[in-house]
Write a protein that holds these residues in place. Structure first.
Motif, PDB file in Angstrom:
ATOM      1  N   ILE A  66      12.277  -2.062  -2.506  1.00 25.83           N
ATOM      2  CA  ILE A  66      12.516  -1.289  -3.547  1.00 25.83           C
ATOM      3  C   ILE A  66      11.482  -0.213  -3.855  1.00 25.83           C
ATOM      4  N   THR A  67      11.686   0.844  -3.263  1.00 27.36           N
ATOM      5  CA  THR A  67      10.761   2.000  -3.464  1.00 27.36           C
ATOM      6  C   THR A  67      11.388   3.318  -3.980  1.00 27.36           C
TER       7      THR A  67
ATOM      8  N   THR B  27       7.824  -3.625  -3.117  1.00 26.43           N
ATOM      9  CA  THR B  27       7.552  -2.505  -3.737  1.00 26.43           C
ATOM     10  C   THR B  27       6.435  -1.811  -3.643  1.00 26.43           C
ATOM     11  N   VAL B  28       6.097  -0.733  -4.346  1.00 21.25           N
ATOM     12  CA  VAL B  28       4.723  -0.060  -4.122  1.00 21.25           C
ATOM     13  C   VAL B  28       4.380   0.035  -5.536  1.00 21.25           C
ATOM     14  N   GLY B  29       4.863   0.863  -6.259  1.00 16.14           N
ATOM     15  CA  GLY B  29       4.649   0.869  -7.824  1.00 16.14           C
ATOM     16  C   GLY B  29       5.502   1.041  -8.592  1.00 16.14           C
ATOM     17  N   MET B  30       6.722   1.001  -8.236  1.00 14.20           N
ATOM     18  CA  MET B  30       8.011   0.981  -8.966  1.00 14.20           C
ATOM     19  C   MET B  30       8.289  -0.248 -10.189  1.00 14.20           C
TER      20      MET B  30
ATOM     21  N   ALA C 269      17.748   4.405  -1.679  1.00 12.40           N
ATOM     22  CA  ALA C 269      19.061   4.987  -2.368  1.00 12.40           C
ATOM     23  C   ALA C 269      19.135   3.739  -3.647  1.00 12.40           C
ATOM     24  N   ASP C 270      19.360   3.887  -4.903  1.00 13.53           N
ATOM     25  CA  ASP C 270      19.876   3.086  -5.831  1.00 13.53           C
ATOM     26  C   ASP C 270      18.747   2.138  -6.145  1.00 13.53           C
ATOM     27  N   SER C 271      17.486   2.606  -5.865  1.00 16.15           N
ATOM     28  CA  SER C 271      16.490   1.466  -6.262  1.00 16.15           C
ATOM     29  C   SER C 271      16.317   1.186  -7.533  1.00 16.15           C
TER      30      SER C 271
ATOM     31  N   VAL D 222       0.695  -1.040  -0.071  1.00 17.05           N
ATOM     32  CA  VAL D 222      -0.102   0.125   0.131  1.00 17.05           C
ATOM     33  C   VAL D 222       0.744   1.377   0.168  1.00 17.05           C
ATOM     34  N   SER D 223       1.896   1.315   0.784  1.00 15.16           N
ATOM     35  CA  SER D 223       2.636   2.599   0.800  1.00 15.16           C
ATOM     36  C   SER D 223       4.197   1.999   1.107  1.00 15.16           C
ATOM     37  N   GLN D 224       4.966   3.100   1.314  1.00 13.10           N
ATOM     38  CA  GLN D 224       6.215   2.643   1.597  1.00 13.10           C
ATOM     39  C   GLN D 224       6.469   2.233   3.140  1.00 13.10           C
ATOM     40  N   LYS D 225       5.780   2.702   4.011  1.00 10.95           N
ATOM     41  CA  LYS D 225       6.006   2.098   5.366  1.00 10.95           C
ATOM     42  C   LYS D 225       5.539   0.834   5.411  1.00 10.95           C
TER      43      LYS D 225
END
Length: 392
Positions: free
Chosen positions: A60-61, A99-102, A65-67, A28-31
């Motif tokens: 991976i969001t 991930t969320v959306g990447m 860094a470097d995702s 759902v979200s990064q958290k």
């Protein structure tokens, strides 16, 4: 916790190393992604001590860094090194990207075996793109200490759906409804309305458990969301004046170029030939020219592979007019040479002894043809038949 536990217990395994197959989990979200990653790594440490060292699952969001490079390394099987389960087997040590959306669109990782939707989805386009990450073909390869080569074809992938997204798009979503722009949510400042809830701050003192676990196999016909999109794509392309003019003038190269530039894997439709094939339940490949012929009414339907094979046989018989005693063998020889790559290699290399073990066209069948037809049929296919059309 229960989502992660059920995922690890039911996920498809890598056919070579037998560890959890490479997977993508959508959150759902990064958290939420951070929490799922942490939970999976804790469970992996308990199940396989010392094998992963917190590299089993990686978040991976956009906040990491470097995702972007991580997604590339995961696809190339070198994210956090190689597996510790089987020496010299080149598969990623990291088994799960959270991930969320990447990694929803345009991401190609062919050896993905598991996808998990730990979030609700309301857009059919997003849903098609997410589950599409698992549809790529792949051959798992490994050479052991005895120089014996192992090859296993990827035959399926698993989609874990924790929010009934499949049921929603199969049974409830209205594909004909005109979409409306959503209202901007109230900020809760000065208008007396409460602020919107934070998705990252929900606390549940009595966690739910998974009440039922069911597994449904989706066949070649695909899901309703795959089938419905073809009608939308036809209407959109039919209204494109540039394409219509090119088709009317039989400028097929120009028409195909416009389709690719404006529609192929573009955000408007995410259209591609594989999706059309699934939508139409075809057992063979198609090309853009054939798609355009169908859209603009030049052909009534996409013929199936068996129909095309029969058509090729009829054309050959009509043109060369062989004696009737050869006709059944010519048809079977022609069919076998068109659809079976192994058979073609046997004939082209002159390894006719292999026909003793052939189930599709035997040595006895081959001997029933004289030299003329044994040579003429491969020549005909190489000159006049597009073999790509007959591939599944």
């Amino acid at each position: 916790i229960i989502f992660c536990k059920s995922f690890l217990e039911n996920a498809l395994r890598d056919p070579i190393s037998h560890e959890i197959g490479k997977s993508i989990i959508f959150c759902v979200s990064q958290k939420h992604a951070s929490k799922i990653t942490q939970t999976l790594n804790q469970m992996a440490h308990q199940l396989w001590p010392g094998k992963y060292n917190s590299d089993f699952a990686i978040q991976i969001t956009s906040s990491i860094a470097d995702s972007q490079q991580m997604t590339i390394n995961f696809s190339n099987n070198r994210l956090r090194g190689y597996t510790n389960f089987l020496e010299e087997y080149k598969t990623s040590k990291t088994r799960i990207c959270v991930t969320v959306g990447m990694m929803t669109t345009g991401y190609d990782c062919q050896d993905i075996l598991n996808l998990a939707l730990m979030r609700p989805i309301f857009s059919p386009t997003d849903f098609v793109q997410m589950k599409g990450r698992g549809t790529r073909k792949f051959t798992f390869k490994y050479e052991d200490d005895n120089n014996q080569k192992h090859k296993i074809e990827k035959e399926k992938f698993k989609l874990f759906d924790y929010f009934a997204n499949c049921e929603y798009f199969e049974e409830k979503f209205n594909y004909d409804e005109a979409l409306k722009l959503p209202q901007r949510p109230s900020s809760g400042e000065g208008d007396g309305s409460p602020p919107p809830p934070s998705l990252d701050e929900i606390k549940i003192d009595d966690p739910d458990s998974i009440k039922t676990l069911s597994e449904t196999q989706v066949g070649k016909e695909g899901m309703k969301v795959d089938r419905e999109f073809w009608g939308k794509a036809k209407n959109e392309i039919f209204k494109n004046e540039s394409i219509k003019q090119a088709v009317e003038k039989e400028q097929w190269d120009r028409a195909e170029t416009i389709v690719r530039e404006q529609y192929e894997d573009k955000p408007r439709l995410y259209l591609n030939l594989e999706k059309i094939k699934r939508s139409e339940r075809l057992d063979r490949r198609i090309g853009w020219k054939e798609v355009l012929q169908r859209i603009f009414g030049l052909i009534d339907y996409f013929p199936r592979r068996e129909e095309l094979l029969q058509e090729e046989c009829n054309k050959f018989i009509s043109f060369y007019k062989p004696e009737s005693k050869y006709v059944p063998y010519i048809k079977n020889y022609l069919r076998a040479y068109i659809i079976d790559e192994g058979f073609r290699k046997t004939i082209d290399r002159g390894e006719f002894a292999n026909l003793h073990h052939s189930a599709i066209f035997t040595m006895e069948d081959f001997g029933s043809l004289n030299d003329k037809w044994q040579i003429k049929i491969p020549e005909y296919v190489k000159t006049y038949v597009n073999l790509n059309t007959f591939m599944e």
